[in-house]
Design an enzyme around this catalytic site. Structure first.
Site, mmCIF file in Angstrom:
data_model
loop_
_atom_site.group_PDB
_atom_site.id
_atom_site.type_symbol
_atom_site.label_atom_id
_atom_site.label_comp_id
_atom_site.label_asym_id
_atom_site.label_seq_id
_atom_site.Cartn_x
_atom_site.Cartn_y
_atom_site.Cartn_z
ATOM 1 N N PRO A 2 -56.754 -17.100 -37.850
ATOM 2 C CA PRO A 2 -58.207 -17.259 -37.707
ATOM 3 C C PRO A 2 -58.761 -18.231 -38.747
ATOM 4 O O PRO A 2 -58.354 -18.217 -39.907
ATOM 5 C CB PRO A 2 -58.734 -15.840 -37.945
ATOM 6 N N GLU A 3 -59.709 -19.066 -38.309
ATOM 7 C CA GLU A 3 -60.312 -20.049 -39.196
ATOM 8 C C GLU A 3 -61.820 -19.783 -39.319
ATOM 9 O O GLU A 3 -62.281 -18.684 -38.984
ATOM 10 C CB GLU A 3 -60.028 -21.462 -38.664
ATOM 11 N N LYS A 58 -61.657 -18.484 -44.863
ATOM 12 C CA LYS A 58 -61.013 -17.705 -43.804
ATOM 13 C C LYS A 58 -60.994 -16.214 -44.112
ATOM 14 O O LYS A 58 -60.342 -15.443 -43.407
ATOM 15 C CB LYS A 58 -59.569 -18.191 -43.608
ATOM 16 N N ARG A 259 -46.710 -29.132 -39.642
ATOM 17 C CA ARG A 259 -47.843 -28.613 -38.872
ATOM 18 C C ARG A 259 -47.975 -29.395 -37.575
ATOM 19 O O ARG A 259 -47.821 -30.610 -37.554
ATOM 20 C CB ARG A 259 -49.160 -28.754 -39.657
#
Length: 271
Positions: A2-3, A58, A259
């Site tokens: 989650p951001e 976050k 990433r």
């Protein structure tokens, strides 16, 4: 993970449900998810009232009426659920807090945690955290200064929580797409007008994503129809091989510093 938009969505929903309410029951099923003994955790929380819920990047901070704080970081795989035990996902619950209005369950905290701190302790823990993307004190000039002297790619710096807090893999790609610059662009090569575009795109993308509940489909309650709504509106993230919504080119998937990155090579430039 989650951001900013996901945690801001959770913050608002939790504020409506538990602010001003006392904790009536505490359950700890995994000691590693907390930072004190289960006995101390229980004794410190029972009867305490959650005054309000704050988001830091976050993470979420639950402000208690005795001055202490609960710091939540869901990390990868973590989620929260509010409501009767029978309505929550069929996954292991590491910690649960019961309120008069319902039960708040912390699920999948294998990497995440729910720590209890005094004020000075939590501030020391968050000392190196960068400013919030929407902090009014983070002007365009200050935003650009946060990247001064940084080497490497733009995306790598954007997801660095010490530069700006709350942005991760998904929204870094979304922000740079909206600004028309590649995620792997070199920071030292970016032009002044690009920084201005990035600054405004950061606000635009995060606010829009939050208004749609973020991209992660992890509803907080059984009747939560908001969380995850942005998933169908992602500009490039997780859309590798699909047509670019801006120019019609093909969205590509690549990798940078281990990433994933998604971008359109036709309309995103390197400066």
């Amino acid at each position: 993970m989650p951001e900013w938009p996901e945690m801001e969505t959770y913050r608002k929903m939790l504020a409506e449900r538990i602010s001003g309410q006392p904790i009536t029951k505490v359950e700890v099923n995994r000691e590693k998810s907390i930072n004190v003994s289960p006995e101390a955790f229980h004794e410190s929380l029972i009867g305490k009232t959650v005054l309000f819920v704050e988001r830091r990047g976050k993470m979420l901070l639950f402000h208690l009426d005795d001055g202490k704080r609960l710091l939540l970081h869901l990390m990868l795989g973590g989620l929260i659920h509010f409501g009767p035990p029978g309505e929550r996902p069929d996954r292991s619950v590491q910690v649960a807090l019961e309120f008069p209005s319902g039960e708040l369950s912390f699920i999948g905290l294998r990497l995440g945690y729910l720590h209890l701190y005094k004020v000075k302790e939590v501030e020391a823990h968050l000392e190196k955290l960068g400013p919030d993307p929407l902090d009014k004190r983070l002007t365009l000039e200050q935003f650009r200064k946060r990247f001064a002297g940084k080497r490497g790619s733009l995306k790598t710096a954007l997801v660095n929580q010490q530069v700006v807090s709350g942005i991760g893999n998904c929204y870094a790609d979304e922000i740079v797409f909206d600004a028309g610059v590649r995620p792997d662009a070199r920071i030292s090569d970016l032009e002044p007008e690009t920084w201005e575009k990035l600054y405004h795109s950061m606000h635009k993308v995060l606010l829009n994503a939050a208004s749609l509940g973020g991209y992660m489909e992890m509803p907080m309650t059984a009747d939560d129809t908001l969380t995850g709504g942005y998933n169908d509106h992602c500009l490039v993230y997780d859309r590798g091989g699909e047509p670019c919504i801006r120019c019609g080119g093909t969205v590509e998937q690549g990798e940078i510093n281990s990433r994933k990155m998604f971008y359109c090579p036709s309309c995103q430039k390197d400066r």
